[in-house]
Each structure stands twice: as structure tokens, then as C-alpha cells.
Design an enzyme around this catalytic site. Structure first.
Site, short mmCIF file in Angstrom:
data_model
loop_
_atom_site.label_atom_id
_atom_site.label_comp_id
_atom_site.label_asym_id
_atom_site.label_seq_id
_atom_site.Cartn_x
_atom_site.Cartn_y
_atom_site.Cartn_z
N LYS A 97 0.78 -1.24 0.00
CA LYS A 97 0.00 0.00 0.00
C LYS A 97 0.82 1.29 0.00
O LYS A 97 0.51 2.22 0.75
CB LYS A 97 -0.93 0.02 1.23
CG LYS A 97 -1.97 -1.06 1.24
CD LYS A 97 -2.82 -1.02 2.46
CE LYS A 97 -2.07 -1.43 3.72
NZ LYS A 97 -2.95 -1.70 4.85
N ASP A 143 -5.43 -5.31 10.83
CA ASP A 143 -6.72 -4.60 10.83
C ASP A 143 -7.92 -5.53 10.59
O ASP A 143 -9.02 -5.28 11.10
CB ASP A 143 -6.74 -3.42 9.84
CG ASP A 143 -6.30 -3.80 8.43
OD1 ASP A 143 -5.86 -4.95 8.23
OD2 ASP A 143 -6.39 -2.95 7.53
C1 BGC Z 1 -2.04 -5.75 3.92
C2 BGC Z 1 -2.93 -6.42 4.94
C3 BGC Z 1 -4.05 -5.49 5.36
C4 BGC Z 1 -4.79 -4.97 4.14
C5 BGC Z 1 -5.92 -4.03 4.48
C6 BGC Z 1 -2.87 -5.17 2.78
O1 BGC Z 1 -2.04 -4.45 1.93
O2 BGC Z 1 -1.11 -6.68 3.40
O3 BGC Z 1 -2.18 -6.82 6.07
O4 BGC Z 1 -4.93 -6.18 6.20
O5 BGC Z 1 -3.87 -4.33 3.29
O6 BGC Z 1 -5.48 -2.91 5.15
#
Ligand code: BGC
Length: 476
Positions: A172, A208
Site C-alpha cells: 500500500k 486490521d
Molecule cells: C495488507 C494487509 C491489510 C490490508 C488491508 C494489505 O495491503 O497486506 O495486512 O490487512 O492491506 O489494510
């Protein structure tokens, strides 16, 4: 208002153009049969992720969280919750009250994470977090107390213990150096010690999805799945211990963080990836990983739409073949524009003007069609993945039918119409009746919930079965 003949003419024009546009959008349209295939592939990948000897090369990581049960409503206490996962970092003070069965958010503070920090060093990131926490503690007069802390860290982590969590990889838009492969709790504690103006006691690490499941589980005890469709996407669910081969013990259940965003990283989704998905991946800061997430989540949907609009303009199917400077620029088409445009053509007109485009009514409608197509693919892919999980829970229990609740969070879920997701779920998991419970601040309150239990259980170091939750030390 345009006159009737003009309206008819526009309609005709739209029909003619959309026939060609639809051809370009065809690769995004996934039939229910195709979704079924996707679901079957994920089912196999989940088994691979759970396996002791297959886990290390599995694209879907299926990470044990050491959360062994969902809340029973008797949890209580005062906690700090940290939440890092998007472009902001939040600190919260949460009170959980058993008597009234409620969680109260006492106060919270938001700190932006500037892009240079998201892409800087780990030390800079954790110093920034520690500074924000310090400011909050000052403002709340909490520096003298050492409240137990829940840390929602929304990235894939290999959890070793409840307070030891090794970052597998950034996702992200984060890419801080020196953190992958390291214990995130240790890095946080080091940053706090560098400051020296306050200290913290116990820390419970939470993804989360787990926070969402736990906070929804406090309200509805049938909630056993947590799903996020926001900046990123992921889900967790309660798995039978006997299937969690990497953790010793056969009895009871454990929450598994699937990290389904990584689905397809081994090439298993090649047949449904479009040329646009490939560009998004190639130009992202983490090419080659989190393939599924890049087709679904808020970090990427706007960019997919932008690339499609560019292509349609090149083909002279939009804006009379004229691209604006803004549309040519990466990430200028924000994901929030998609739901705004789906909401109405008036929004489409405003957004297209802001993007410096010269448009007519037919253009506005074509853009809306593109937005609907991309958001509908996202919803249908999520449905395929969620169907895999609910049907696995049903099969695990040997039930002909399953009634269950999914705790959900994330802007993409909250802002988009969800009938597409529900319709697809109906087809893909016909034996499961699913209730969706939208989480109210699952990342904050869920972290407090997990901490509540972890803290009370810290007096039982070897606890295996102490209700309502139990964290055990891993064996591998
Ligand atoms: C992460 C997860 C997270 C999800 C939602 C993903 O990029 O790898 O750990 O739960 O985003 O935030």
C-alpha cells in the site's frame, strides 16, 4: 435541459460508441463461472498457505494470529490503541466496559504520514510515530500512566508472539528501509526509548482484519470473519486448529490472517489480468507482489480507470481524442472519483472539468460505464474470495448450511454499492447465509479488544484454553 430530439441523438451516439467501448472493457467482465474457478484456485492456495511444508512458497500466506476465540462481551479495561495502515497514523484512548457491554472511544489523534516518511527509513517512520504518540499522551495527561497498548499494523506480519511480529513485506505505498524482516514492536520500543520522555508496557500486535472481526464480534458473537476493502484488501477468519499445521495443537480454533492480497503472486491469476493491471503493477512501488490487491483495492482502482480512459481517448472513443495534462499524469484519477461518478452524471461532469478535459454528455456516460465496470470487477473478485472462506468454514464444520457474520471495513466497501458483491456471493456460496456488519472503527477498538484479553491473560503464560481469548507461543 437538452431538447427531446437532442436527447435521442445523444442516446444513439452513446449506444454506437459504447458498443466499441464495451469491447475494450470485456477483459474486466468476469463471468460467474470464471469467478467460481478463481474461488477454486484460492481454496487450493489457502490449503498450501496453512501447510507446514508448503507454506514457505505459498502466495496466500495464511498467517496464524494466535487469537484463539472471538470476544464474549465480558472484556473490560482502559487501553491505548495505535493504528498504522494507510496514509495516517492514529492514536486512541479506548475504554471497554463490561457492565454496559460497550466500548467507548475516549479520545483520538490523527497524524498524517508524509510520503517522504512512507518511503524513507524505518527509523524515521517509528520516530514520527513515537512523536505523535508523545503529543497525544501529553494532551491527555497520560504520560504518568503506562496503559496496555494494542497496535493495529495493517501489513503482512509473521506473528511470533503477541508482542513480536516480523514484517514480511510492505504494501500500500509504504516502503521504509530496514523494517522488512524485523520485529515491528522492537522498532517502536526503540524509537520511544530514543525520545526518553515516556514509556509503554505491554503491546499486542493486531492486523486490521483481526481488529475488525474482534470489534464486530463484541457486538455480534456470531462474527467470525473480518474483511477489509479499503486502501488495501484482506480477510481473516476462524480456522480449526487441526488445519493450522504450523502451530502445535489440535483443539479449538485460531484466527488466520489470510493476506489474500497476495493471491496471484505465483502467476495463478494470469488469465484474468488485463493489460491495465499489468501496467499498474509494473509502475507500482512493489511490482510483482499483491496481485489480487491491485485488482481490488482503493490504492489502485483509480489508476486502473485512468489507464482505461487514456486508452479509450487514444482510440478516439473519448474526449474527441484529446487527453489533458492531468489525465496523462499518474494517479490523478482518485479512487473516490469512481463512487462519486457512479452516484450521478453531475459528479462526472464536475470531475472531468477539474481534470481539464473537454467533454460532452456521451463522454460523461462512457466514463461512468468505465467506473462501473472497474468497481464491479473489484466487488465480484472480493465475493469470489469471501465465498471461498465462508464455504471453507461450512465444510470444516461438516454443515450442510452455514449462517455467519462478516465484520467489514474500508472505504471501498463503505462508499460503493454492494449489491454486486452480495449477488455474486449468493451464487458462489449458495449454502451460506451471510450477514455483513460494518465495523465502527475496528482498527482502533479491535486493537483495544485484543489487548484487553492479552493483558488479562498475561498472568497465565501457558494458557491454552482460558476463555475468552488465548494467545500461545508458536512452536515452529
Ligand atoms: C495488507 C494487509 C491489510 C490490508 C488491508 C494489505 O495491503 O497486506 O495486512 O490487512 O492491506 O489494510
Amino acid at each position: 435541459l437538452p431538447s427531446l430530439p437532442l436527447l435521442l441523438l445523444l442516446k444513439l451516439q452513446f449506444v454506437c460508441i459504447s458498443v466499441q467501448v464495451v469491447k475494450h472493457l470485456e477483459p474486466f467482465r468476469l463471468s460467474l463461472e470464471k469467478l467460481k474457478e478463481v474461488s477454486t484456485r484460492l481454496r487450493k492456495d489457502m490449503i498450501r498457505g496453512l501447510g507446514k511444508h508448503t507454506h514457505h512458497r505459498a502466495a496466500v500466506k495464511m498467517l496464524p494470529t494466535f487469537v484463539r476465540a472471538t470476544p464474549d462481551g465480558t472484556e473490560k479495561g482502559d487501553f491505548l490503541a495505535l493504528d498504522l495502515g494507510g496514509t495516517n497514523f492514529r492514536v486512541l484512548h479506548v475504554r471497554v466496559m463490561e457492565e454496559e457491554q460497550k466500548m467507548v472511544k475516549m479520545d483520538s489523534q490523527l497524524c498524517a504520514i508524509p510520503q517522504e516518511i512512507m518511503l524513507g527509513t524505518g527509523e524515521q517512520l517509528f520516530d514520527h510515530i513515537a512523536a505523535c504518540l508523545s503529543e497525544f499522551l501529553d494532551s491527555q495527561n497520560l504520560k504518568g500512566q503506562t496503559l496496555p497498548m494494542g497496535f493495529t499494523f495493517s501489513f503482512p506480519c509473521e506473528q511470533k508472539e503477541i508482542d513480536k511480529s516480523i514484517l514480511i513485506r510492505w504494501t500500500k505505498g509504504f516502503n521504509c528501509s530496514g523494517v522488512e524482516g524485523e520485529d515491528v514492536v522492537k522498532l517502536l520500543k526503540e524509537a520511544i526509548h530514543r525520545r526518553g520522555d515516556y514509556d509503554i508496557s505491554s503491546v499486542a500486535m493486531v492486523n486490521d482484519t483481526v481488529g475488525t472481526m474482534m470489534s464486530c464480534g463484541y457486538r455480534d458473537q456470531t462474527c467470525e470473519i473480518g474483511m477489509i476493502i479499503g486502501t488495501g484488501t484482506n480477510a481473516c477468519y476462524m480456522e480449526e486448529m487441526k488445519n493450522v499445521k504450523r502451530v502445535e495443537g489440535e483443539d479449538g480454533q485460531m484466527c488466520i490472517n489470510t493476506e489474500w492480497g497476495g493471491f496471484g503472486d505465483d502467476g495463478s491469476l494470469e488469465d484474468i489480468l488485463t493489460e491495465f493491471d499489468k501496467v499498474v503493477d509494473r509502475t507500482s512501488i512493489n511490482p510483482g507482489v499483491h496481485t489480487f490487491e491491485k485488482m481490488i483495492s482503493g490504492m489502485y482502482l483509480g489508476e486502473i480507470v485512468r489507464l482505461v480512459l487514456m486508452k479509450l481517448t487514444e482510440k478516439k472513443l473519448l474526449f474527441k481524442g484529446e487527453v489533458s495534462e492531468a489525465l496523462r499524469t499518474k494517479e490523478t484519477f482518485e479512487t473516490k472519483f469512481i463512487s462519486m461518478i457512479e452516484d450521478g452524471l453531475e459528479n462526472a461532469k464536475k470531475i472531468l472539468t477539474e481534470l481539464g478535459l473537454t467533454w460532452d454528455l456521451v463522454d460523461a456516460r462512457v466514463v461512468r460505464l468505465v467506473c462501473e465496470t472497474i468497481s464491479s470487477r473489484s466487488a465480484r473478485l472480493c465475493a469470489a474470495a469471501l465465498a471461498t472462506i465462508v464455504d471453507r468454514i461450512r465444510a470444516n464444520r461438516g454443515l450442510p448450511h452455514l449462517k455467519t457474520t462478516v465484520g467489514v471495513d474500508g472505504t471501498v466497501y463503505k462508499k460503493h454499492p454492494n449489491d454486486e458483491l452480495q449477488k455474486a456471493m449468493h451464487f458462489l456460496a449458495p449454502d451460506c447465509k451471510i450477514k455483513f456488519l460494518v465495523s465502527e472503527d475496528g482498527s482502533g477498538k479491535g486493537a483495544a479488544m485484543v489487548t484487553a484479553v492479552a493483558h488479562s491473560l498475561s498472568k497465565h503464560p501457558h494458557c491454552m484454553m482460558v476463555p475468552p481469548l488465548c494467545f500461545i507461543v508458536r512452536n515452529d
